[in-house]
Every structure is written in C-alpha cells, then in structure tokens.
Design an enzyme around this catalytic site. Structure first.
Site, PDB file in Angstrom:
ATOM      1  N   THR A  35       0.828  -1.213   0.000  1.00  0.00           N
ATOM      2  CA  THR A  35       0.000   0.000   0.000  1.00  0.00           C
ATOM      3  C   THR A  35       0.860   1.260   0.000  1.00  0.00           C
ATOM      4  OG1 THR A  35      -1.685  -1.187   1.247  1.00  0.00           O
ATOM      5  CG2 THR A  35      -1.837   1.207   1.213  1.00  0.00           C
ATOM      6  N   THR A  36       1.883   1.291   0.853  1.00  0.00           N
ATOM      7  CA  THR A  36       2.735   2.464   0.981  1.00  0.00           C
ATOM      8  C   THR A  36       3.539   2.703  -0.296  1.00  0.00           C
ATOM      9  OG1 THR A  36       2.865   2.042   3.351  1.00  0.00           O
ATOM     10  CG2 THR A  36       4.482   3.563   2.453  1.00  0.00           C
ATOM     11  N   TYR A  58     -12.991  -5.770  -1.657  1.00  0.00           N
ATOM     12  CA  TYR A  58     -14.206  -5.461  -2.414  1.00  0.00           C
ATOM     13  C   TYR A  58     -15.198  -6.619  -2.485  1.00  0.00           C
ATOM     14  CZ  TYR A  58     -17.298  -3.491  -5.983  1.00  0.00           C
ATOM     15  OH  TYR A  58     -18.383  -3.022  -6.658  1.00  0.00           O
ATOM     16  N   TYR A 107      -1.806 -10.470   5.044  1.00  0.00           N
ATOM     17  CA  TYR A 107      -1.927  -9.041   5.370  1.00  0.00           C
ATOM     18  C   TYR A 107      -3.393  -8.745   5.633  1.00  0.00           C
ATOM     19  CZ  TYR A 107      -1.504  -3.922   4.830  1.00  0.00           C
ATOM     20  OH  TYR A 107      -1.543  -2.562   5.020  1.00  0.00           O
ATOM     21  N   ARG A 137      -8.969  -1.057   4.737  1.00  0.00           N
ATOM     22  CA  ARG A 137      -8.765  -0.876   3.303  1.00  0.00           C
ATOM     23  C   ARG A 137      -9.472  -1.947   2.484  1.00  0.00           C
ATOM     24  NH1 ARG A 137      -4.984   2.685   1.398  1.00  0.00           N
ATOM     25  NH2 ARG A 137      -3.668   3.710   2.953  1.00  0.00           N
ATOM     26  N   LYS A 139       0.742  -9.879   8.842  1.00  0.00           N
ATOM     27  CA  LYS A 139       0.842  -8.449   9.113  1.00  0.00           C
ATOM     28  C   LYS A 139      -0.555  -8.014   9.534  1.00  0.00           C
ATOM     29  CE  LYS A 139       1.658  -3.925   6.966  1.00  0.00           C
ATOM     30  NZ  LYS A 139       1.908  -3.187   5.704  1.00  0.00           N
ATOM     31  N   ILE A 196       5.904  -4.095  10.285  1.00  0.00           N
ATOM     32  CA  ILE A 196       6.162  -3.633   8.922  1.00  0.00           C
ATOM     33  C   ILE A 196       5.728  -2.175   8.918  1.00  0.00           C
ATOM     34  CG2 ILE A 196       5.567  -3.854   6.480  1.00  0.00           C
ATOM     35  CD1 ILE A 196       5.267  -6.857   6.951  1.00  0.00           C
TER      36      ILE A 196
END
Length: 294
Positions: A48-49, A112, A138, A143, A167, A209
């Site tokens: 994402t980052t 989604y 993750y 999100r 994570k 992380i």
C-alpha cells in the site's frame, strides 16, 4: 519454514516519483540504501505504501528488479502479491521470474468482494500452494473491507506450512491477543500499525512492517529491538518520542504523510499518483515543525 528473518523492523517501502510522474529510480536507490544503512531488518515492496495500485505491470517488475539489484541480498526482501481474483494472483506468482532473489510474499486480504471466512481460507490456501517462497498474510480491514478473523488466521497458520506470519492492521487488540494465544509457536504476528507496535511486541508480537521507518529507520528499529529484548523502559521512551509524528502521519492519507517527511529529508520528491495527492500546506508545516522538534 524459518520466519526469524522477519522478526524486527520491516519497512513498507515507498515508490518515489519524479515531478513528471515517472518512477524515480535514483531516489529509490537512495531510499533503499538509507534503510539498510540505518539498521532495518528487511524490506517490503509493492505494498500500500508503495502505491502499488497505481503502478503498471511493467513498472512493478522494474521496481522489483531495481530493488533486488540495489539491495544485493543485504537484507531479506518481501514482495506484495495480492488481489481479489485468486487465479489472477496465482498467475502473477507463476509468471514471476525472480523468486530466487526474494524471501517471502505479502498477500493482502481480497478486497471489495467481501468473501466468507471459508473463502478467505481457500484463497490463501491456493496462493500458498502456488508460492515457492513463504507467505505472510496481510489483514487490513480498513482498506480491504474484510477482516481475517483470529480463528481463520490461526487455522491458516496451523494447517498450511508455507504461511509463516500475518501483518495485522485490524487495530483490534482482542483479536490480536487471540491470535497470539492460539497460534503455532513459530508463526509471526507482525504489527501493520506503527502506533501499536510497542504494545503488540509486549504481548508477544514479532515486530512491525513500518511506514514511519521510511523516514526514521534508525530510531524505529532501535525501539523495536529494545522491545523485543524486553527493555521496555528504554523502548517506551522512543515510542513516545515518535508518537507525535505517528499521530499526524496518516491524517491526510498514506503515503502522503511519509512522502512529505521524506521530501523534508531530501530523499524523494513530494509526489504521489492520483487519486492520491500531497498533504495540504498547513499539514506539511505541522509535520515539519514536529520533525524539526525531534
């Protein structure tokens, strides 16, 4: 599978862009070297980052290959392979040619679609069976719109050898404690949220992380190392020293906050790809003052 190499501080690496919107490979080299020089334990790319959703397929491969070259196996490397189409993720894994150069994949919960817990289990089972390297789950319901429950996480950890850690960015401490209590001994529970890194380690977590570590790798790695060594008083001092930045880092989105700080440190341009935008001038000044006060 040995997960010890992912104990400590992993960096959710940014993808620097130039003012014309292309990937800034010089800044990417500088950023990777900055992390390694300052004592981080491993790198996590195409997350994402790293604004992975705005990168083309060719750019993803170029970014990975560039980081592989710059890193030169100095620290372990984790690459993001995730999505909401299980077979498409498997195909990405099958087509990836550099698995001998990386150490694990990080796979986000399918967003989604909102699958059932059984769907999540089967999704990750299929990915783990396809992956020639270990898999780190993750969980980021804020999100993805779906939560990997503690029960599903523990089931995946217990039944699928190639899944070595999670994570966890749910922010649900009760869920985190349930995973920590019931997980297999060597399964890693890694903080996906800088703010709860210290308390998670004190409960038995394996590290973080980190987004914050992009700009403060030395300080944040030291905090994590102290916490893992049980030196809680010293770790807590660093935790609270950095807490003001953490509180303001994500106010206008990620990685907008961390890219602003990295631009202050002359490590990259303050550039993001739409639909993300740089933070406002007022927030930039606020973050600049906090950084200066450090």
């Amino acid at each position: 599978m040995n997960g010890n190499k992912f104990t400590g501080t992993g960096i959710a690496l940014i993808t620097p862009f130039t003012n014309n919107g292309s990937v800034d490979y010089n800044a990417l080299s500088d950023t990777v070297n900055f992390q390694i020089k300052n004592g981080i334990d491993y790198l996590v790319v195409l997350g994402t980052t790293g604004e992975v959703s705005t990168l083309s397929c060719d750019e993803k491969i170029s970014v990975i290959n560039h980081i592989i070259e710059v890193n030169a196996k100095r620290v372990p490397l984790v690459v993001g392979f995730g999505g909401n189409h299980t077979q498409a993720v498997i195909q990405q894994i099958q087509e990836f040619a550099e698995f001998d150069e990386i150490d694990a994949i990080l796979s986000v919960a399918p967003y989604y679609n909102k699958p059932s817990q059984e769907g999540l289990f089967l999704h990750y089972q299929a990915i783990a069976n396809a992956s020639p390297v270990p898999v780190i789950l993750y969980n980021v319901p804020g999100r993805s719109g779906i939560n990997i429950s503690a029960e599903t996480c523990v089931k995946l950890a217990s039944e699928i050898e190639n899944i070595i850690g999670v994570k966890e960015a749910s922010g649900n401490m009760e869920q985190l404690m349930s995973i920590l209590k019931n997980k297999p001994k060597d399964f890693l529970v890694i903080s996906g949220d800088d703010a709860i890194t210290f308390p998670l380690i004190s409960l038995g977590g394996s590290g973080v992380i980190s987004v914050l570590g992009n700009a403060f790798p030395k300080e944040w790695s030291q905090m994590v190392r102290l916490a893992l060594d049980g030196k809680n008083k010293e770790a807590l001092q660093i935790h609270y020293k950095m807490f003001g930045i953490i509180q303001n880092l994500f106010t206008e989105g990620n990685p907008a906050g961390i890219k602003a700080i990295l631009s202050m440190k002359k490590l990259c341009e303050n550039c993001l790809r739409l639909p993300l935008t740089p933070i406002s001038e007022s927030h930039y000044l606020k973050l600049s003052k906090i950084v200066e006060d450090l």
